[in-house]
Design a protein around this motif. Sequence first.
Motif, mmCIF file in Angstrom:
data_model
loop_
_atom_site.group_PDB
_atom_site.id
_atom_site.type_symbol
_atom_site.label_atom_id
_atom_site.label_comp_id
_atom_site.label_asym_id
_atom_site.label_seq_id
_atom_site.Cartn_x
_atom_site.Cartn_y
_atom_site.Cartn_z
ATOM 1 N N LYS A 5 -23.841 6.660 -19.710
ATOM 2 C CA LYS A 5 -23.987 8.065 -19.363
ATOM 3 C C LYS A 5 -22.625 8.627 -18.989
ATOM 4 C CE LYS A 5 -28.364 7.978 -19.922
ATOM 5 N NZ LYS A 5 -28.939 8.605 -21.085
ATOM 6 N N SER A 6 -22.341 9.852 -19.420
ATOM 7 C CA SER A 6 -21.049 10.496 -19.168
ATOM 8 C C SER A 6 -21.146 11.474 -18.011
ATOM 9 C CB SER A 6 -20.592 11.247 -20.414
ATOM 10 O OG SER A 6 -20.388 10.352 -21.468
ATOM 11 N N ILE A 7 -20.206 11.354 -17.087
ATOM 12 C CA ILE A 7 -20.156 12.230 -15.927
ATOM 13 C C ILE A 7 -18.812 12.948 -15.923
ATOM 14 C CG2 ILE A 7 -20.148 12.360 -13.409
ATOM 15 C CD1 ILE A 7 -21.949 9.872 -13.404
ATOM 16 N N LEU A 8 -18.858 14.264 -15.918
ATOM 17 C CA LEU A 8 -17.656 15.075 -15.764
ATOM 18 C C LEU A 8 -17.451 15.248 -14.270
ATOM 19 C CD1 LEU A 8 -15.373 16.798 -16.895
ATOM 20 C CD2 LEU A 8 -16.990 18.690 -17.085
ATOM 21 N N CYS A 9 -16.377 14.669 -13.756
ATOM 22 C CA CYS A 9 -16.129 14.633 -12.311
ATOM 23 C C CYS A 9 -14.925 15.523 -11.990
ATOM 24 C CB CYS A 9 -15.865 13.193 -11.895
ATOM 25 S SG CYS A 9 -15.765 12.949 -10.124
ATOM 26 N N VAL A 10 -15.155 16.574 -11.190
ATOM 27 C CA VAL A 10 -14.102 17.540 -10.864
ATOM 28 C C VAL A 10 -13.814 17.472 -9.364
ATOM 29 C CG1 VAL A 10 -13.349 19.934 -11.069
ATOM 30 C CG2 VAL A 10 -15.007 19.013 -12.710
ATOM 31 N N GLU A 11 -12.568 17.119 -9.038
ATOM 32 C CA GLU A 11 -12.141 16.962 -7.647
ATOM 33 C C GLU A 11 -10.642 17.204 -7.594
ATOM 34 O OE1 GLU A 11 -11.622 16.673 -4.044
ATOM 35 O OE2 GLU A 11 -13.655 15.959 -4.390
ATOM 36 N N THR A 26 -17.709 1.325 -12.130
ATOM 37 C CA THR A 26 -18.209 -0.022 -11.829
ATOM 38 C C THR A 26 -19.734 -0.077 -11.891
ATOM 39 O OG1 THR A 26 -18.153 0.395 -9.444
ATOM 40 C CG2 THR A 26 -16.222 -0.706 -10.418
ATOM 41 N N ARG A 27 -20.386 1.085 -11.895
ATOM 42 C CA ARG A 27 -21.849 1.147 -12.042
ATOM 43 C C ARG A 27 -22.255 1.460 -13.484
ATOM 44 N NH1 ARG A 27 -20.323 0.227 -7.506
ATOM 45 N NH2 ARG A 27 -21.651 -0.049 -5.710
ATOM 46 N N GLY A 28 -21.293 1.454 -14.406
ATOM 47 C CA GLY A 28 -21.608 1.607 -15.826
ATOM 48 C C GLY A 28 -21.522 3.010 -16.376
ATOM 49 N N TYR A 29 -21.083 3.969 -15.585
ATOM 50 C CA TYR A 29 -20.952 5.337 -16.080
ATOM 51 C C TYR A 29 -19.587 5.531 -16.751
ATOM 52 C CZ TYR A 29 -24.982 6.453 -13.168
ATOM 53 O OH TYR A 29 -26.228 6.489 -12.605
ATOM 54 N N ARG A 30 -19.538 6.430 -17.709
ATOM 55 C CA ARG A 30 -18.276 6.856 -18.312
ATOM 56 C C ARG A 30 -17.858 8.105 -17.548
ATOM 57 N NH1 ARG A 30 -18.167 10.414 -22.808
ATOM 58 N NH2 ARG A 30 -16.003 10.868 -23.204
#
Length: 147
Positions: A5-11, A26-30
């Motif tokens: 699963k792909s997560i767009l992470c904005v910080e 480390t939990r398998g997310y992209r």
Amino acid sequence: MRPRKSILCVEDNEQILSVRKFLLETRGYRVIPMTTAAEAIEFLKDAPQGSIDLLLSDLILPQMDGNELIRRAKQMHPALPALLVSGTISNFERATAADAFLPKGACNPAELLDRIRILVARKRGPKKQPMPVREIETAMPLLAQAS
């Protein structure tokens, strides 16, 4: 093997972004890391529908806050779930466009991962139920007449 699963992470804080990216990978997310809302908007303009499974954003960002980012992202990708995090608990009333809100200091990594898992699963939608045998038997004569 299931696709990641792909997560767009904005910080905007690069240390927090790095830690969050490590936690999720480390939990398998992209993870697609971005430091500004403008970067994320540009990325989403070119992203095919359904290619991003979650938008995870800080509320307080330079130039455009996370709430506005999520509002614009949902205009481009209406089915995109969004999780907003903020350093102050009192900011939740500003999180009107997000599907969920978590205060940074008041939630632990397990709570964050659990909320992400729920939102990503919700994006998939409910599982389709197979047609009951009785309905198939009823539909068969109708299909035969049609052909």
